[in-house]
Design a protein around this motif. Structure first.
Motif, PDB file in Angstrom:
ATOM      1  N   UNK A  88      69.612  66.184  18.879  1.00  0.00           N
ATOM      2  CA  UNK A  88      70.218  65.782  17.610  1.00  0.00           C
ATOM      3  C   UNK A  88      70.805  64.371  17.688  1.00  0.00           C
ATOM      4  N   UNK A  89      71.538  64.063  18.743  1.00  0.00           N
ATOM      5  CA  UNK A  89      72.165  62.736  18.860  1.00  0.00           C
ATOM      6  C   UNK A  89      71.127  61.616  18.868  1.00  0.00           C
ATOM      7  N   UNK A  90      70.067  61.797  19.619  1.00  0.00           N
ATOM      8  CA  UNK A  90      69.012  60.777  19.684  1.00  0.00           C
ATOM      9  C   UNK A  90      68.345  60.604  18.320  1.00  0.00           C
ATOM     10  N   UNK A  91      68.127  61.707  17.603  1.00  0.00           N
ATOM     11  CA  UNK A  91      67.494  61.625  16.288  1.00  0.00           C
ATOM     12  C   UNK A  91      68.424  60.976  15.259  1.00  0.00           C
ATOM     13  N   UNK A  92      69.713  61.243  15.366  1.00  0.00           N
ATOM     14  CA  UNK A  92      70.690  60.612  14.470  1.00  0.00           C
ATOM     15  C   UNK A  92      70.640  59.100  14.640  1.00  0.00           C
ATOM     16  N   UNK A  93      70.565  58.642  15.890  1.00  0.00           N
ATOM     17  CA  UNK A  93      70.464  57.201  16.153  1.00  0.00           C
ATOM     18  C   UNK A  93      69.156  56.640  15.603  1.00  0.00           C
ATOM     19  N   UNK A  94      68.056  57.363  15.809  1.00  0.00           N
ATOM     20  CA  UNK A  94      66.744  56.893  15.361  1.00  0.00           C
ATOM     21  C   UNK A  94      66.705  56.704  13.847  1.00  0.00           C
ATOM     22  N   UNK A  95      67.357  57.594  13.104  1.00  0.00           N
ATOM     23  CA  UNK A  95      67.339  57.507  11.644  1.00  0.00           C
ATOM     24  C   UNK A  95      68.514  56.696  11.093  1.00  0.00           C
ATOM     25  N   UNK A  96      69.355  56.157  11.984  1.00  0.00           N
ATOM     26  CA  UNK A  96      70.448  55.288  11.558  1.00  0.00           C
ATOM     27  C   UNK A  96      71.553  56.000  10.796  1.00  0.00           C
ATOM     28  N   UNK A  97      71.800  57.244  11.141  1.00  0.00           N
ATOM     29  CA  UNK A  97      72.836  58.023  10.470  1.00  0.00           C
ATOM     30  C   UNK A  97      74.151  57.937  11.242  1.00  0.00           C
TER      31      UNK A  97
END
Length: 164
Positions: A88-97
């Protein structure tokens, strides 16, 4: 997990049609039957005749056996999410959230918006980056689009489509 859609939005796979059932329930009957199993633990939202999304809170006393369930909406896009993402943390960074307060359902909505607005990526391109055990249903009420995924090892949610 229950998702009911009018046939204009989604057509169910043939595998969901039971040869044993001679009479299908109407959408309202299906929802009432779903709610009656655990009336105090069921949450649902209905979008007129177009769609209904519902889920039952987990009935568990152990934190080890807890399956997260989220429902959220943003910009007329609604997501019902069950399970968890290991990255989740890596995906949050990837989508700029923002890392504060962003959960799996919010991330999935953002991934869907990216897919919808910046395509032409195939849907599996977005899903393949998610690691974990989860299921989700997205209903975009502006476009009438339904996006469903199930990636599971240890949970067995049921997803039901109804077309009238």
């Amino acid at each position: 997990m229950l998702a009911i859609f009018h046939k204009a939005f989604a057509h169910p796979p043939e595998e969901l049609n039971s040869p044993a059932s001679k009479k299908c329930l109407l959408p309202q009957q299906t929802l009432q039957k779903f709610i009656s199993t655990r009336p105090f633990d069921t949450s649902y939202v209905t979008f007129g005749d177009a769609a209904t999304l519902a889920f039952v809170r987990p009935n568990c006393t152990s934190l080890l056996n807890h399956t997260q369930r989220y429902f959220c909406g943003y910009d007329d896009i609604y997501c019902l999410f069950m399970g968890s993402l290991n990255n989740l943390c890596a995906q949050i960074k990837q989508y700029g959230l923002s890392p504060k307060g962003t959960n799996e359902a919010m991330l999935v909505i953002e991934a869907y918006r990216t897919l919808r607005d910046r395509g032409p990526y195939p849907a599996d391109q977005v899903i393949k980056d998610f690691e974990g055990s989860f299921a989700f249903v997205i209903y975009d009420s502006k476009t009438g689009t339904v996006f469903v995924a199930l990636v599971s090892i240890c949970i067995t949610p049921s997803v039901l489509f109804y077309t009238s």
